[in-house]
Design a protein around this motif. Sequence first.
Motif, PDB file in Angstrom:
ATOM      1  N   LYS A 104      33.122  23.687  32.745  1.00  0.00           N
ATOM      2  CA  LYS A 104      34.014  22.916  31.879  1.00  0.00           C
ATOM      3  C   LYS A 104      34.527  23.783  30.727  1.00  0.00           C
ATOM      4  CE  LYS A 104      34.184  18.814  28.935  1.00  0.00           C
ATOM      5  NZ  LYS A 104      33.444  17.658  28.397  1.00  0.00           N
ATOM      6  N   THR A 105      33.642  24.588  30.159  1.00  0.00           N
ATOM      7  CA  THR A 105      34.043  25.492  29.070  1.00  0.00           C
ATOM      8  C   THR A 105      35.103  26.476  29.547  1.00  0.00           C
ATOM      9  OG1 THR A 105      31.869  25.324  28.024  1.00  0.00           O
ATOM     10  CG2 THR A 105      33.229  27.218  27.418  1.00  0.00           C
ATOM     11  N   HIS A 106      34.898  27.033  30.762  1.00  0.00           N
ATOM     12  CA  HIS A 106      35.877  27.966  31.324  1.00  0.00           C
ATOM     13  C   HIS A 106      37.220  27.273  31.564  1.00  0.00           C
ATOM     14  CE1 HIS A 106      33.508  31.545  31.709  1.00  0.00           C
ATOM     15  NE2 HIS A 106      32.624  31.017  32.544  1.00  0.00           N
ATOM     16  N   VAL A 107      37.175  26.065  32.114  1.00  0.00           N
ATOM     17  CA  VAL A 107      38.412  25.337  32.411  1.00  0.00           C
ATOM     18  C   VAL A 107      39.188  25.067  31.122  1.00  0.00           C
ATOM     19  CG1 VAL A 107      39.377  23.166  33.269  1.00  0.00           C
ATOM     20  CG2 VAL A 107      37.557  24.300  34.544  1.00  0.00           C
ATOM     21  N   THR A 108      38.475  24.631  30.083  1.00  0.00           N
ATOM     22  CA  THR A 108      39.124  24.378  28.789  1.00  0.00           C
ATOM     23  C   THR A 108      39.784  25.643  28.254  1.00  0.00           C
ATOM     24  OG1 THR A 108      37.536  22.625  28.254  1.00  0.00           O
ATOM     25  CG2 THR A 108      38.770  23.586  26.423  1.00  0.00           C
ATOM     26  N   ALA A 165      48.565  25.184  29.267  1.00  0.00           N
ATOM     27  CA  ALA A 165      48.678  24.077  30.233  1.00  0.00           C
ATOM     28  C   ALA A 165      47.960  22.847  29.706  1.00  0.00           C
ATOM     29  CB  ALA A 165      48.086  24.491  31.583  1.00  0.00           C
ATOM     30  N   LEU A 166      48.523  21.671  30.019  1.00  0.00           N
ATOM     31  CA  LEU A 166      47.919  20.429  29.567  1.00  0.00           C
ATOM     32  C   LEU A 166      46.908  19.878  30.569  1.00  0.00           C
ATOM     33  CD1 LEU A 166      51.008  18.562  28.079  1.00  0.00           C
ATOM     34  CD2 LEU A 166      49.428  20.128  26.969  1.00  0.00           C
ATOM     35  N   ASN A 167      46.967  20.335  31.813  1.00  0.00           N
ATOM     36  CA  ASN A 167      46.051  19.820  32.829  1.00  0.00           C
ATOM     37  C   ASN A 167      45.892  20.849  33.946  1.00  0.00           C
ATOM     38  OD1 ASN A 167      48.409  19.513  34.519  1.00  0.00           O
ATOM     39  ND2 ASN A 167      48.827  17.591  33.452  1.00  0.00           N
ATOM     40  N   ARG A 168      45.033  20.523  34.920  1.00  0.00           N
ATOM     41  CA  ARG A 168      44.732  21.449  36.010  1.00  0.00           C
ATOM     42  C   ARG A 168      45.961  21.713  36.878  1.00  0.00           C
ATOM     43  NH1 ARG A 168      38.702  20.835  36.496  1.00  0.00           N
ATOM     44  NH2 ARG A 168      38.719  21.822  38.551  1.00  0.00           N
ATOM     45  N   THR A 169      46.790  20.688  37.073  1.00  0.00           N
ATOM     46  CA  THR A 169      47.986  20.852  37.894  1.00  0.00           C
ATOM     47  C   THR A 169      48.914  21.895  37.289  1.00  0.00           C
ATOM     48  OG1 THR A 169      47.868  18.564  38.664  1.00  0.00           O
ATOM     49  CG2 THR A 169      49.990  19.687  38.882  1.00  0.00           C
ATOM     50  N   GLN A 170      49.130  21.825  35.980  1.00  0.00           N
ATOM     51  CA  GLN A 170      49.977  22.809  35.310  1.00  0.00           C
ATOM     52  C   GLN A 170      49.375  24.203  35.407  1.00  0.00           C
ATOM     53  OE1 GLN A 170      51.251  22.067  31.339  1.00  0.00           O
ATOM     54  NE2 GLN A 170      51.896  19.981  31.758  1.00  0.00           N
ATOM     55  N   ALA A 171      48.049  24.294  35.234  1.00  0.00           N
ATOM     56  CA  ALA A 171      47.390  25.601  35.313  1.00  0.00           C
ATOM     57  C   ALA A 171      47.579  26.209  36.699  1.00  0.00           C
ATOM     58  CB  ALA A 171      45.901  25.455  34.996  1.00  0.00           C
ATOM     59  N   THR A 172      47.490  25.385  37.730  1.00  0.00           N
ATOM     60  CA  THR A 172      47.683  25.851  39.099  1.00  0.00           C
ATOM     61  C   THR A 172      49.110  26.362  39.311  1.00  0.00           C
ATOM     62  OG1 THR A 172      46.008  24.322  39.946  1.00  0.00           O
ATOM     63  CG2 THR A 172      47.614  25.173  41.534  1.00  0.00           C
ATOM     64  N   ASP A 179      43.931  10.326  22.629  1.00  0.00           N
ATOM     65  CA  ASP A 179      43.735  10.314  24.082  1.00  0.00           C
ATOM     66  C   ASP A 179      42.261  10.101  24.374  1.00  0.00           C
ATOM     67  OD1 ASP A 179      43.409  11.376  26.943  1.00  0.00           O
ATOM     68  OD2 ASP A 179      45.576  11.495  26.659  1.00  0.00           O
ATOM     69  N   ASP A 180      41.951   9.208  25.310  1.00  0.00           N
ATOM     70  CA  ASP A 180      40.551   8.877  25.569  1.00  0.00           C
ATOM     71  C   ASP A 180      39.878   9.847  26.541  1.00  0.00           C
ATOM     72  OD1 ASP A 180      42.314   7.664  27.516  1.00  0.00           O
ATOM     73  OD2 ASP A 180      40.582   6.626  28.340  1.00  0.00           O
ATOM     74  N   HIS A 181      40.642  10.748  27.157  1.00  0.00           N
ATOM     75  CA  HIS A 181      40.049  11.729  28.068  1.00  0.00           C
ATOM     76  C   HIS A 181      39.676  12.985  27.279  1.00  0.00           C
ATOM     77  CE1 HIS A 181      42.270   9.132  30.924  1.00  0.00           C
ATOM     78  NE2 HIS A 181      41.214   9.379  31.685  1.00  0.00           N
ATOM     79  N   GLU A 182      38.381  13.194  27.123  1.00  0.00           N
ATOM     80  CA  GLU A 182      37.891  14.257  26.244  1.00  0.00           C
ATOM     81  C   GLU A 182      38.400  15.637  26.649  1.00  0.00           C
ATOM     82  OE1 GLU A 182      33.640  16.053  24.530  1.00  0.00           O
ATOM     83  OE2 GLU A 182      33.651  14.496  26.071  1.00  0.00           O
ATOM     84  N   MET A 183      38.364  15.927  27.941  1.00  0.00           N
ATOM     85  CA  MET A 183      38.761  17.264  28.388  1.00  0.00           C
ATOM     86  C   MET A 183      40.247  17.514  28.106  1.00  0.00           C
ATOM     87  SD  MET A 183      38.189  18.965  32.104  1.00  0.00           S
ATOM     88  CE  MET A 183      38.699  20.637  32.447  1.00  0.00           C
ATOM     89  N   PHE A 184      41.076  16.527  28.395  1.00  0.00           N
ATOM     90  CA  PHE A 184      42.512  16.671  28.128  1.00  0.00           C
ATOM     91  C   PHE A 184      42.749  16.824  26.633  1.00  0.00           C
ATOM     92  CE2 PHE A 184      46.616  14.859  26.963  1.00  0.00           C
ATOM     93  CZ  PHE A 184      47.481  15.559  27.799  1.00  0.00           C
ATOM     94  N   ARG A 185      42.053  16.019  25.834  1.00  0.00           N
ATOM     95  CA  ARG A 185      42.232  16.055  24.388  1.00  0.00           C
ATOM     96  C   ARG A 185      41.845  17.421  23.818  1.00  0.00           C
ATOM     97  NH1 ARG A 185      39.245  11.988  23.502  1.00  0.00           N
ATOM     98  NH2 ARG A 185      37.413  13.045  22.655  1.00  0.00           N
ATOM     99  N   GLU A 186      40.689  17.930  24.255  1.00  0.00           N
ATOM    100  CA  GLU A 186      40.226  19.228  23.760  1.00  0.00           C
ATOM    101  C   GLU A 186      41.157  20.357  24.194  1.00  0.00           C
ATOM    102  OE1 GLU A 186      36.246  19.646  25.137  1.00  0.00           O
ATOM    103  OE2 GLU A 186      35.409  18.248  23.666  1.00  0.00           O
ATOM    104  N   HIS A 205      44.534  16.207  14.357  1.00  0.00           N
ATOM    105  CA  HIS A 205      43.448  15.272  14.080  1.00  0.00           C
ATOM    106  C   HIS A 205      43.224  14.429  15.337  1.00  0.00           C
ATOM    107  CE1 HIS A 205      43.565  16.041   9.691  1.00  0.00           C
ATOM    108  NE2 HIS A 205      44.858  16.214   9.891  1.00  0.00           N
ATOM    109  N   PRO A 206      42.207  14.739  16.155  1.00  0.00           N
ATOM    110  CA  PRO A 206      42.012  14.023  17.415  1.00  0.00           C
ATOM    111  C   PRO A 206      41.327  12.665  17.230  1.00  0.00           C
ATOM    112  CG  PRO A 206      40.373  15.755  17.184  1.00  0.00           C
ATOM    113  CD  PRO A 206      41.290  15.878  16.006  1.00  0.00           C
ATOM    114  N   ALA A 207      41.647  11.737  18.136  1.00  0.00           N
ATOM    115  CA  ALA A 207      41.016  10.416  18.169  1.00  0.00           C
ATOM    116  C   ALA A 207      40.909   9.983  19.627  1.00  0.00           C
ATOM    117  CB  ALA A 207      41.825   9.403  17.366  1.00  0.00           C
ATOM    118  N   ALA A 208      39.803   9.299  19.984  1.00  0.00           N
ATOM    119  CA  ALA A 208      39.548   8.935  21.373  1.00  0.00           C
ATOM    120  C   ALA A 208      39.908   7.491  21.697  1.00  0.00           C
ATOM    121  CB  ALA A 208      38.076   9.181  21.712  1.00  0.00           C
ATOM    122  N   SER A 209      40.329   6.721  20.709  1.00  0.00           N
ATOM    123  CA  SER A 209      40.653   5.312  20.931  1.00  0.00           C
ATOM    124  C   SER A 209      41.652   4.848  19.883  1.00  0.00           C
ATOM    125  CB  SER A 209      39.387   4.450  20.853  1.00  0.00           C
ATOM    126  OG  SER A 209      38.867   4.454  19.525  1.00  0.00           O
ATOM    127  N   GLY A 210      42.200   3.654  20.117  1.00  0.00           N
ATOM    128  CA  GLY A 210      43.127   3.095  19.142  1.00  0.00           C
ATOM    129  C   GLY A 210      42.442   2.819  17.819  1.00  0.00           C
TER     130      GLY A 210
END
Length: 211
Positions: free
Chosen positions: A181-185, A193-200, A8-15, A31-36
């Motif tokens: 950002k650290t707190h959100v992660t 949760a995978l994203n902010r919407t799920q956390a909400t 996934d290319d979105h760092e915050m989502f990936r982390e 094993h994370p990767a940011a690109s194909g």
Amino acid sequence: MTAVLLIDDHEMFREALVMALGNAVPALTLHPAASGKEALEVLDRNPSIVHVIMDFYLPDVTGPELLMRLRQQRAALRILVVSASQDPEDQRRAMDAGAQGFLSKAASCQELAAALDTMNATASGTAHDAPAFSSPPGLQDETALLRALTPRQNEVLRLMCDGLRNKEISERLNMSEKTVKTHVTAILSTLGALNRTQATLVARRGGLACP
């Protein structure tokens, strides 16, 4: 241990996903990767990888092309596409290109673990056996999850519920954007949760005062 390539290319989502899945399913090695391009290199270096979780839209390669290249490199891979796209055509294209599943990014961490389990069971021919990726008991209890947050994380989560972005939260709470950002992660990881919407949604179901 089961090795999974996460693309996934979105760092915050990936982390956040690495943390959430690591907590929910300790048997996974991610094993994370940011690109194909990076994904193919990681796959080449790690012969133990048997599963792939990938976004369908990456900056350097199309989803169908990456699916085909992954399969060319390792035919036995079990690939799950996790995408923000709601387009049935994207799902059809992904499955035609060799994906075993297609899941929305709005899905919960437990749903993602279940999808991995289904792929694993199908591959091994044990679809009726006990799940290989079971979630720890009580993970669905939103109130208990919210109690696991620190007071500061609760403050950040309340502002997330208000729709504030990281920069706005940093100004409101007088902290750096990096700290926010650290707190959100950490919040996403704790809530599974995978994203902010799920956390909400977890916050609302758990009784946190959200609009």
